[in-house]
Design an enzyme around this catalytic site. Structure first.
Site, PDB file in Angstrom:
ATOM      1  N   SER A 146       1.774 -49.694 -32.719  1.00  0.00           N
ATOM      2  CA  SER A 146       1.551 -50.561 -31.547  1.00  0.00           C
ATOM      3  C   SER A 146       0.414 -50.023 -30.703  1.00  0.00           C
ATOM      4  O   SER A 146       0.197 -48.804 -30.631  1.00  0.00           O
ATOM      5  CB  SER A 146       2.821 -50.614 -30.699  1.00  0.00           C
ATOM      6  OG  SER A 146       2.580 -51.318 -29.498  1.00  0.00           O
ATOM      7  N   TYR A 159       9.056 -46.200 -25.398  1.00  0.00           N
ATOM      8  CA  TYR A 159       8.663 -46.925 -26.623  1.00  0.00           C
ATOM      9  C   TYR A 159       7.275 -46.463 -27.088  1.00  0.00           C
ATOM     10  O   TYR A 159       7.083 -46.141 -28.263  1.00  0.00           O
ATOM     11  CB  TYR A 159       8.656 -48.425 -26.317  1.00  0.00           C
ATOM     12  CG  TYR A 159       8.041 -49.311 -27.364  1.00  0.00           C
ATOM     13  CD1 TYR A 159       8.715 -49.615 -28.537  1.00  0.00           C
ATOM     14  CD2 TYR A 159       6.783 -49.897 -27.159  1.00  0.00           C
ATOM     15  CE1 TYR A 159       8.153 -50.468 -29.493  1.00  0.00           C
ATOM     16  CE2 TYR A 159       6.226 -50.750 -28.098  1.00  0.00           C
ATOM     17  CZ  TYR A 159       6.909 -51.029 -29.266  1.00  0.00           C
ATOM     18  OH  TYR A 159       6.359 -51.878 -30.205  1.00  0.00           O
TER      19      TYR A 159
HETATM   20  N1  LIG Z   1       6.366 -58.269 -30.970  1.00  0.00           N
HETATM   21  C1  LIG Z   1       5.332 -57.584 -30.487  1.00  0.00           C
HETATM   22  O1  LIG Z   1       4.630 -58.020 -29.539  1.00  0.00           O
HETATM   23  C2  LIG Z   1       4.966 -56.268 -31.095  1.00  0.00           C
HETATM   24  C3  LIG Z   1       3.757 -55.675 -30.688  1.00  0.00           C
HETATM   25  C4  LIG Z   1       3.386 -54.479 -31.250  1.00  0.00           C
HETATM   26  C5  LIG Z   1       4.184 -53.862 -32.213  1.00  0.00           C
HETATM   27  N2  LIG Z   1       5.365 -54.448 -32.578  1.00  0.00           N
HETATM   28  C6  LIG Z   1       6.153 -53.784 -33.598  1.00  0.00           C
HETATM   29  O2  LIG Z   1       6.254 -54.642 -34.702  1.00  0.00           O
HETATM   30  C7  LIG Z   1       7.452 -54.338 -35.430  1.00  0.00           C
HETATM   31  C8  LIG Z   1       8.218 -55.621 -35.693  1.00  0.00           C
HETATM   32  O3  LIG Z   1       8.683 -56.116 -34.445  1.00  0.00           O
HETATM   33  P1  LIG Z   1       9.059 -57.629 -34.164  1.00  0.00           P
HETATM   34  O4  LIG Z   1       8.214 -58.076 -33.047  1.00  0.00           O
HETATM   35  O5  LIG Z   1       9.077 -58.408 -35.430  1.00  0.00           O
HETATM   36  O6  LIG Z   1      10.491 -57.461 -33.529  1.00  0.00           O
HETATM   37  P2  LIG Z   1      11.941 -57.530 -34.136  1.00  0.00           P
HETATM   38  O7  LIG Z   1      12.130 -58.876 -34.749  1.00  0.00           O
HETATM   39  O8  LIG Z   1      12.848 -57.138 -33.012  1.00  0.00           O
HETATM   40  O9  LIG Z   1      11.945 -56.417 -35.269  1.00  0.00           O
HETATM   41  C9  LIG Z   1      12.457 -55.129 -35.109  1.00  0.00           C
HETATM   42  C10 LIG Z   1      13.173 -54.793 -36.381  1.00  0.00           C
HETATM   43  O10 LIG Z   1      13.615 -53.443 -36.361  1.00  0.00           O
HETATM   44  C11 LIG Z   1      14.956 -53.439 -36.851  1.00  0.00           C
HETATM   45  N3  LIG Z   1      15.704 -52.277 -36.426  1.00  0.00           N
HETATM   46  C12 LIG Z   1      15.883 -51.794 -35.170  1.00  0.00           C
HETATM   47  N4  LIG Z   1      16.670 -50.706 -35.214  1.00  0.00           N
HETATM   48  C13 LIG Z   1      17.016 -50.508 -36.510  1.00  0.00           C
HETATM   49  C14 LIG Z   1      17.814 -49.557 -37.181  1.00  0.00           C
HETATM   50  N5  LIG Z   1      18.455 -48.582 -36.530  1.00  0.00           N
HETATM   51  N6  LIG Z   1      17.904 -49.634 -38.538  1.00  0.00           N
HETATM   52  C15 LIG Z   1      17.291 -50.615 -39.216  1.00  0.00           C
HETATM   53  N7  LIG Z   1      16.535 -51.576 -38.626  1.00  0.00           N
HETATM   54  C16 LIG Z   1      16.400 -51.514 -37.288  1.00  0.00           C
HETATM   55  C17 LIG Z   1      15.555 -54.719 -36.295  1.00  0.00           C
HETATM   56  O11 LIG Z   1      16.763 -55.009 -36.955  1.00  0.00           O
HETATM   57  P3  LIG Z   1      17.819 -56.081 -36.339  1.00  0.00           P
HETATM   58  O12 LIG Z   1      17.276 -57.438 -36.749  1.00  0.00           O
HETATM   59  O13 LIG Z   1      19.097 -55.721 -37.017  1.00  0.00           O
HETATM   60  O14 LIG Z   1      17.833 -55.886 -34.852  1.00  0.00           O
HETATM   61  C18 LIG Z   1      14.418 -55.676 -36.592  1.00  0.00           C
HETATM   62  O15 LIG Z   1      14.470 -56.083 -37.934  1.00  0.00           O
HETATM   63  C19 LIG Z   1       8.213 -53.322 -34.572  1.00  0.00           C
HETATM   64  O16 LIG Z   1       7.973 -52.029 -35.076  1.00  0.00           O
HETATM   65  C20 LIG Z   1       7.572 -53.478 -33.202  1.00  0.00           C
HETATM   66  O17 LIG Z   1       7.690 -52.296 -32.444  1.00  0.00           O
HETATM   67  C21 LIG Z   1       5.779 -55.637 -32.046  1.00  0.00           C
END
Ligand SMILES: NC(=O)c1ccc[n+]([C@@H]2O[C@H](COP(=O)([O-])OP(=O)(O)OC[C@H]3O[C@@H](n4cnc5c(N)ncnc54)[C@H](OP(=O)(O)O)[C@@H]3O)[C@@H](O)[C@H]2O)c1
Length: 254
Positions: A146, A159
């Site tokens: 990120s 974070y």
């Molecule tokens: N959205 C943004 O603006 C943004 C920006 C920069 C970076 N990111 C990064 O992009 C990645 C994907 O995020 P996203 O936006 O698609 O959000 P998301 O849908 O909330 O994805 C997060 C994922 O991590 C999983 N997770 C969390 N804790 C876990 C654990 N203990 N064991 C296994 N899985 C676990 C969640 O599982 P559950 O479905 O079971 O909760 C979910 O599948 C993340 O690393 C996030 O930090 C996001």
């Protein structure tokens, strides 16, 4: 593994760590469209099963398997990797936890969960995959980090520090493996509309869709890269933010 469909011997395979994430689902669908065999690793196996069924509905003859993985249970990683149908050609790690900054300031156990989910778990698992890829002689590792890891900010530094750790880890791994055919790519998505950012007031031109992130990650099969900002505007923005002197930065509310 709870659910699978037969795979052909010549299909290339993708492992998505965090298969229930909005980005992970989009990446899996994009690779399924390219004819790849997909393994979704998730802690919520039923949700991952629904995602797998959805991909099979949308992509004819898609081969999607589902595996249980909790990224905090580091002792299970060896058995998890041994349980895969095949060592994947590409792994994309999208696991992450934004968490609540104020709660993390007050609750060290919660803060540790945020840090471990964003850094410790992904780094330890990717290290084990890197070893197996190196033994085989090839592989692609994509870590989703990120821009929050580029500089600590008051609003999300717990974070951000986890993501900074992951970014540094991926940089070092790439450095170590640069003379091999194991490639390591860091993806910094910027803002993305997902369940993680639901309800946030995101800046439209700086906000990508999960499908746009997936398209950039799919393109890595034919294009070499080390670090990607999904929307290119983030590169100059973060270059400026990183260059602001600390004496000035500490007074800003970014
Ligand atoms: N959205 C943004 O603006 C943004 C920006 C920069 C970076 N990111 C990064 O992009 C990645 C994907 O995020 P996203 O936006 O698609 O959000 P998301 O849908 O909330 O994805 C997060 C994922 O991590 C999983 N997770 C969390 N804790 C876990 C654990 N203990 N064991 C296994 N899985 C676990 C969640 O599982 P559950 O479905 O079971 O909760 C979910 O599948 C993340 O690393 C996030 O930090 C996001």
């Amino acid at each position: 593994m709870t659910e699978t469909t037969p795979r052909t011997n010549n299909a290339r395979s993708l492992l998505v760590i965090g298969g229930t994430s909005d980005m992970g689902r989009a990446v899996a669908a994009a690779y399924a469209e390219m004819g790849w065999t997909i393994a979704l690793a998730a802690r919520d196996i039923e949700a991952a099963g629904r995602d797998a069924a959805d991909i099979r509905t949308r992509v004819e003859a898609a081969r999607v398997a589902v595996h249980h993985l909790d990224i905090l249970e580091t002792d299970t990683f060896g058995a998890f990797l041994d349980g895969l149908d095949t060592l994947p050609d590409t792994v994309v790690c999208v696991v992450g936890m934004l968490g609540d900054q104020e709660r993390a300031q007050d609750d060290p156990h919660y803060a540790a969960r945020v840090m471990r989910t964003n850094f410790e778990g992904p780094a330890l698992l990717l290290e084990m995959l890197a070893r197996r890829f190196a033994d085989r002689g090839r592989g692609l590792i994509v870590g989703v980090s990120s821009v929050a890891g580029d500089r600590g900010r008051a609003s999300n530094y717990v974070y951000g520090s986890g993501k900074a750790g992951l970014t540094a880890y991926l940089s070092g791994l790439r450095n170590r493996l640069s003379a091999t055919d194991v490639r390591v790519v860091t993806v910094k998505p910027g803002f993305v509309r997902t369940k993680m950012t639901a309800g946030m007031d995101l800046v439209g031109p700086l906000t990508a869709t999960p499908q746009a992130v997936a398209a950039r990650i799919a393109a890595l099969q034919s294009r070499r890269a080390d670090v990607i900002y999904v929307l290119r505007a983030w590169w100059p923005i973060m270059s400026i933010i990183r260059a602001i002197p600390e004496t000035v930065f500490k007074k800003l509310k970014l």
